[in-house]
Each structure stands twice: as structure tokens, then as C-alpha cells.
Design a protein around this motif. Sequence first.
Motif, PDB file in Angstrom:
ATOM      1  N   UNK A  82       0.834  -1.210   0.000  1.00  0.00           N
ATOM      2  CA  UNK A  82       0.000   0.000   0.000  1.00  0.00           C
ATOM      3  C   UNK A  82       0.864   1.253   0.000  1.00  0.00           C
ATOM      4  N   UNK A  83       0.498   2.208  -0.845  1.00  0.00           N
ATOM      5  CA  UNK A  83       1.249   3.451  -0.964  1.00  0.00           C
ATOM      6  C   UNK A  83       0.275   4.608  -1.138  1.00  0.00           C
ATOM      7  N   UNK A  84       0.605   5.731  -0.547  1.00  0.00           N
ATOM      8  CA  UNK A  84      -0.289   6.879  -0.637  1.00  0.00           C
ATOM      9  C   UNK A  84      -0.234   7.484  -2.031  1.00  0.00           C
ATOM     10  N   UNK A  85      -1.302   8.155  -2.397  1.00  0.00           N
ATOM     11  CA  UNK A  85      -1.341   8.894  -3.656  1.00  0.00           C
ATOM     12  C   UNK A  85      -1.171  10.387  -3.377  1.00  0.00           C
ATOM     13  N   UNK A  86      -0.686  11.103  -4.349  1.00  0.00           N
ATOM     14  CA  UNK A  86      -0.544  12.548  -4.219  1.00  0.00           C
ATOM     15  C   UNK A  86      -1.930  13.177  -4.328  1.00  0.00           C
ATOM     16  N   UNK A  87      -2.323  13.883  -3.295  1.00  0.00           N
ATOM     17  CA  UNK A  87      -3.698  14.395  -3.228  1.00  0.00           C
ATOM     18  C   UNK A  87      -4.069  15.272  -4.409  1.00  0.00           C
ATOM     19  N   UNK A  88      -3.117  16.086  -4.871  1.00  0.00           N
ATOM     20  CA  UNK A  88      -3.436  17.018  -5.957  1.00  0.00           C
ATOM     21  C   UNK A  88      -3.302  16.390  -7.335  1.00  0.00           C
ATOM     22  N   UNK A  89      -3.039  15.086  -7.377  1.00  0.00           N
ATOM     23  CA  UNK A  89      -2.846  14.429  -8.674  1.00  0.00           C
ATOM     24  C   UNK A  89      -4.102  13.741  -9.181  1.00  0.00           C
ATOM     25  N   UNK A  90      -5.141  13.667  -8.355  1.00  0.00           N
ATOM     26  CA  UNK A  90      -6.329  12.890  -8.719  1.00  0.00           C
ATOM     27  C   UNK A  90      -7.137  13.625  -9.786  1.00  0.00           C
ATOM     28  N   UNK A  91      -7.452  12.926 -10.862  1.00  0.00           N
ATOM     29  CA  UNK A  91      -8.324  13.441 -11.915  1.00  0.00           C
ATOM     30  C   UNK A  91      -9.453  12.437 -12.117  1.00  0.00           C
ATOM     31  N   UNK A  92     -10.673  12.914 -12.064  1.00  0.00           N
ATOM     32  CA  UNK A  92     -11.825  12.044 -12.274  1.00  0.00           C
ATOM     33  C   UNK A  92     -12.835  12.764 -13.152  1.00  0.00           C
ATOM     34  N   UNK A  93     -13.102  12.171 -14.295  1.00  0.00           N
ATOM     35  CA  UNK A  93     -14.114  12.677 -15.223  1.00  0.00           C
ATOM     36  C   UNK A  93     -14.874  11.491 -15.773  1.00  0.00           C
ATOM     37  N   UNK A  94     -16.049  11.700 -16.327  1.00  0.00           N
ATOM     38  CA  UNK A  94     -16.764  10.557 -16.907  1.00  0.00           C
ATOM     39  C   UNK A  94     -15.891   9.831 -17.929  1.00  0.00           C
ATOM     40  N   UNK A  95     -15.650   8.565 -17.692  1.00  0.00           N
ATOM     41  CA  UNK A  95     -14.850   7.757 -18.596  1.00  0.00           C
ATOM     42  C   UNK A  95     -13.355   7.823 -18.373  1.00  0.00           C
ATOM     43  N   UNK A  96     -12.912   8.493 -17.300  1.00  0.00           N
ATOM     44  CA  UNK A  96     -11.462   8.639 -17.098  1.00  0.00           C
ATOM     45  C   UNK A  96     -11.177   8.833 -15.615  1.00  0.00           C
ATOM     46  N   UNK A  97     -10.107   8.180 -15.159  1.00  0.00           N
ATOM     47  CA  UNK A  97      -9.627   8.368 -13.789  1.00  0.00           C
ATOM     48  C   UNK A  97      -8.114   8.259 -13.810  1.00  0.00           C
TER      49      UNK A  97
END
Length: 792
Positions: free
Chosen positions: A119-134
Motif C-alpha cells: 500500500x502506498x499513498x497517492x498525491x492528493x493534488x494528482x487525482x483526476x476524475x471525469x466521466x470515462x477517465x480516472x
Amino acid sequence: MLPLHTRVLGITLVLLGALSPATATRDDLKYVNPLIGSTNGGNVFAGASLPYGLAKPVADVDGENTGGFSTDGSNVTGFSHMHDSGTGGNPSMGQFPLFPQYCADNDINNCKFPKAARAVHYKNDSVEARPGYFALTLENGIRAEMTSARRAALYRFTFPEEKTENGTALDPTILLDLTDIYDTRQNASISINRESSRVKGNGTFLPSFGAGSYKAYFCADFSGATVRDSGIWVNDRAGSEPKEIFVTRGFNNFYLQAGGFVTFNRPENGAVTARVGVSYISSDQACSNAEEISDPLNDFDALRSTAETAWRDKLSPIKVTPGGVSDDILRSFWTGIYHTMLSPQDLTGENPLWSSDEPYFDSFYCIWDAFRAQHPFLTILDPRAQSKMVRSLIDTYKHEGWLPDCRMSLCKGWTQGGSNADVVLADAYVKNLTGIDWELAYKALVNDAENEPLEWSYEGRGGLQSWKRLHYIPYLDFDYLGFGTNSRSISRTVEYAYNDHSVAVVGKGLGKKDYTTYLSRANNWKNLFKRDQKSILTNGTDTGFTGFFQPKYLNGTWGYQDPIACSPLTDFCSLTSNPSETFESSVWEYLFYVPHDMAALIKFLGGADSFVSRLDYFHESGLADISNEPVFLTVYEYHYAGRPALSARRAHSYIPSKFNSTNDGLPGNDDSGAMGSFLAWSMMGLFPNAGQNVYLIAPPFFQSVEYTHPETNQTATIRNVNFDSSYKNIYIQSAKLNGKPYNKNWIGHEFFTQGWTLELTLGDKESDWGTKKEDLPPSMSDSLASVEALHA
């Protein structure tokens, strides 16, 4: 996808909008934010999906992971391909996660294998979520992007350049884990092709809210880099041989962790693509599903674009003219609509349980949550899909003997209240959905009403002997015909009453003589109303109201449940924790659940003024649980007391305070789009009384809303006059329907199918619009004339 003529119409409307001075929103997809509800118990699926799609890739975390991913700051444990959205309870699915990593010194045994270790943390400001894409970036710099076809997920992992101490480049490794999010795997197998490095496998898992088990299959291919090594791993060690393994649950329930790995020579651009097909039929079917994506190395952007187009098509029937409202309001609205079409999932062709030419939908999670607002919403937004869902429910009855109340991953889910698929069928009937075998549907409805299954915890109704003989579900019922959780006598009584009303509605419409039996049973709620019952708060304060539902024994004597028990002021009552005579809500909340005969209920509670006073107290005292579906209709029940203005005021008290565009912008579990549909209906200015041809009218949260029916191509419009984006003018002063004065505070489904125009003149004070007796919505005490009129 919508037919060509509908899509052409949508394009034409957009072009006309661009040429006209109107400010109707265009490209509404940009307002959808899948991260709304990704914390605070919203449990939404935040990843990539097509509408009703099976493949749902996203990052899985070790925090709030019911939907896979959460913005709660927890750690990523893998990237998996199948999820549900907003289900609550235990995490659902998340099988066969991939996990990209570098292994120190290019030694496979230096990799981190078990979930907790890797388990590894993700960079909070790196998350992108749109319909059909993450997409997100892990703290170690590895970037993960994903998009989706119907039954296949496509990942692109980009590895930053790293070297060993002696300067040798590290090679990327991708693990595949034979597990699911909640570690329910019972057994699983994996095999790796020596020549192509194609990875295939399957596993047997448990549903998160149901009985039995199910088998899922996968097929993974990799491209963009040459393979250096592959093999299997078990617990903390791995090897290049053998290339396959079978694992069971493990001795004494010890969870054996195992899977496969593929190590690549690092490509120049650092990107490795993984295509994963999934199936409930076979691994070969999963491979066939994977090949929906014909060129995985080059198709990522095209696939993402195709997904966006599919979502635009689904959103296209609705257009709003914002009138100056904030983008936050628009994001809440469009995201709520988006959430309604993540589930149920279209598994037509993926059902191994029986052979049928009918559609098969799964992830009805659960109908107790969804029948009130989500299915009525899909009836106007996507009637073809809703018709298929109804046909799927009926086909399930045909092959398994019962309409499901909850169903997921091919398994029967636990029944929460009544047989509420009955309401879904009645709603489809009164709104004239097409393509449905109504004679078979009526058999399914009557089966629910007349026959008790051996195990009514996951289908049908229990206590039917008492229901027919005593006309209520008794507290501590003696029921030897079937078995289930012997609780919820109050909530089951009021729900069974409405379920029987649904049977009567369809039966009368079809000309069945026995419909009067079910119409009579629809009155059974009255038998648990204790007129002298008081309600006292925990501090000893009398609420001042008398008359509540109470449990009743087999011999007709009264039992007792504190009316405030199971409310936000006390504790939570479910099937598994603190089972009570009401389910997930208090006696206070269930008191308002007589949707078919609100006129009779209002009389029971002392008339309109007394009813309004009690409803106000309910919402303002903390007793109302806006995080759960039984509260939905209560927001709008002021209409039945001739006070529609108070419904508008109540809706504005919850939006945007409880429903907003932040990551914690849902007040509770989304329940597969139930919360989103409540929000969408409220902001559109109508609210359905499910199972009836009734929409309660309140001012939209926008200057106007247009709706083009996907089948009739008629455009219905609700337009506010004197609209202000600060929401001071939220009370209807007068209304016109197609240019003529209209005083009823409700309207029928014809509004949508025939494309009527409703113009509401607003003000900042309550008026007498919609307040007269003849203006009120129909109740069972009146007639079923609206059904007959629709089917005339």
C-alpha cells in the motif's frame, strides 16, 4: 446509445442554442465531478465507466473503499476493474487488482506482494476524475490512468526512470492479485501464457450484501514494453516457475495471498499499457470482452473520447438555463444525474444462471433505496434502459421464482423492507413504458402478494398468513411457512400496504377482478396506528404530538417501540445491528410513509394544520434522516396538506447545505444513485410519488429546465418567472400550463411525453397557489382515475 434521430435532434438543439441569446448550458459533461460523494460515507464509484457498464476501473484504497476509491487520504492497494457505486455496508467486488511497482535491485523477491505491505499513498493534488477517465500519481511517482469499454478496462501506467545503486535501470513490474477489496475470495486460479504473457484467471467470491457466492473471470494483456520475466507469487515470495497456480481460502480461514506478475524491460517513455477484460461467464469470454479494445497501445484517447460521447448522449435529454446560479450548483445537479446511471449494470449476455433473450441487469443495490427516486428518474431520462431493467426483473421472476428486492453479482441480496420491485413495476405501468409483458408482470406481482418463500430474507415477503388474517405484520410473529429476520413489523406493514397498492394499480389497469383484494390490503397500515401514543425525547421533553405507529402482538395487544428510536437522535437500526420494528428509520419517519393515501393519513393525524406542524417538527428537530431514502418523500408531503410552498422551503433547507459539490457533498451513502436522483429531481422542480402518475411541483433551482423525451421527441419545459439566483423567490405565486392558468400542485407523466410547458411565477412569500382541495394530488381514497386516463 440513443438512436441516430435522437442524437441528431440533440446536436440540432445544441446548435440552435449557440445561435440564440438563451443561456442554456452546453457541454454539460464538464460539470460532472465523479469525486462528489467520495468521502463522508457517500461511497460513490469515482472511476471510469460507461453508462450501466460492467467494467469500472479505479484505484482501490485501504480507507473508505466501498466504491473502491476515496479522497480520504488513505493508501492505494491496487487498481481493479469491477465495482459498484454507493452501496454502503461491506466493500463490493474489486477483483483481481493490478499493482505497478519497482522491485529493488530488479529482484522479484524484493517486490511488495500482500496488500498491507505494498500500500502506498497517492498525491492528493494528482487525482483526476471525469466521466470515462480516472488518474492519479502514487507518492513513488508512478502515474496510473484508466478508461473503460463496456466490459474491459484499459490502464496506462507511466513509470518514472529509476536506477539501482550501481546505475542499472529498474524495470517495471505489475502484480495481479487474486483477491477482492474485502478479501472474500474462496478460491481462485491464474495462468500466464509463456509466449504472449497473457494472464487469465478466475475466482469465487462472496457478495457484499447477499447470500451465496459468484464466480468472476479476467483476461489481461500488456503492451508498450517487452516482457523480461513473468510468474506467480504466494504470500511474500515469487518465482518464474510455474506459470499457474490455484489457491483456496486457506487453512482455518487463513487468507492465502497469491497472484501473478509480469516484469518489463523499461520502455523509453516509461509507459506500460494493460488491457483487462472481465466476465461472469468464462476466462475465454473475458478475453473476448477485452478485445472490444482492439488496439490497446493506441486506443486509450479514442476509448476515453468514446466514453465521453456515451455520457453526453445520456445527459442530452436535459438542458438547463442557469439564470446566474453558481457552477457549484450546476456541478451538483449534473453529477447527481451522472450517478443515477452507474448502476444497475447491464450484464446482458453475461448471465450464466439461465438462458434468455431478455435483458439482464444486476447491481440492484437495493430496490428499497432506488424505487423512490432513481427508477422514476431513469423513466424520464432513459426510458429504454428502464424498460429493460423492468424486463430483467420480470425475467428473474420467470427463472428464479421471485422478483428481486436486492441483487448483486448474480446473487440474491437481503430484502430490507417490502417487495419493492412491485412499486417499480407499478411505476413503469402508470407511465406506460413499452416492451413489457404485463400479464407476466402481474403474475410476478401476485406471487409477491400471495406466496411466501421458504427464505424471505432475500426474496418475497414473510408473515403472509398474519398479513392476510390479521391485516398487519405482528411483533414476534409465529411464521412457520418461511424464515427471515423476525423484525421490522412496523416498516414491513406500511411497505406491504404500499406494495399491495402497486399490485392493485396494475391489476385494475389490466382489468383483473382480484385487484380489489389488494386495494383493501393497502389499508392495512391503519391497523398499527395507536392514536394515544405519545413521543418523548431523551431529555424527557414531550414532543407534543400524539398518535404513532406501534408494534402489535399476534393477539392484538400493543407492544412498544420508542418513536424516536432508530433516528439520528438515538441510534441506527439495520438488519445486522440493533434490529428493531422499523428498518433504518424511526417510527417518526415511517409515520409519513403512506404514499398511496396521504389524505387518509392527514386525517389520522388531526387534519392539515396538525400534519404540517408535525412534519415541520420532524424536519427541524433532528429526527429526519436526510442521509437515508425513507425521508425523501417527506420533504414534499406538504403538497398533500395544501402547503406546496413549504415543500420548496424544505428542499432549499437541504440543498446545498447537505447536497453540494464538495468531495463530501452527499449527506450519506449514495445507494447506487438514489441520493443523486433525489438531488436531480429537487433541482428540476418536480418530485415523483413512485408507483403513481404524480409529480409534485416546486420551483426549479434554475431559470428553466428543458427535457426532450428520448422516445416521443417532445420537449417539456419548466420555466421560472421572477427567478433569482440567490433563492429569495422560491414560492410559486401562480402557474400556467401551455399558456393557461394551472392551479394543481402536481402534474402527470404526460407533461414529459407530450412536451408541455409549465410557467411558474415566483415570489418571496407563500401564496394560495396549489392550496385548495381540488389542487391536491390524488390519494387512494379518491380514485385510480389517473391510471385509467393514461391507458385510455
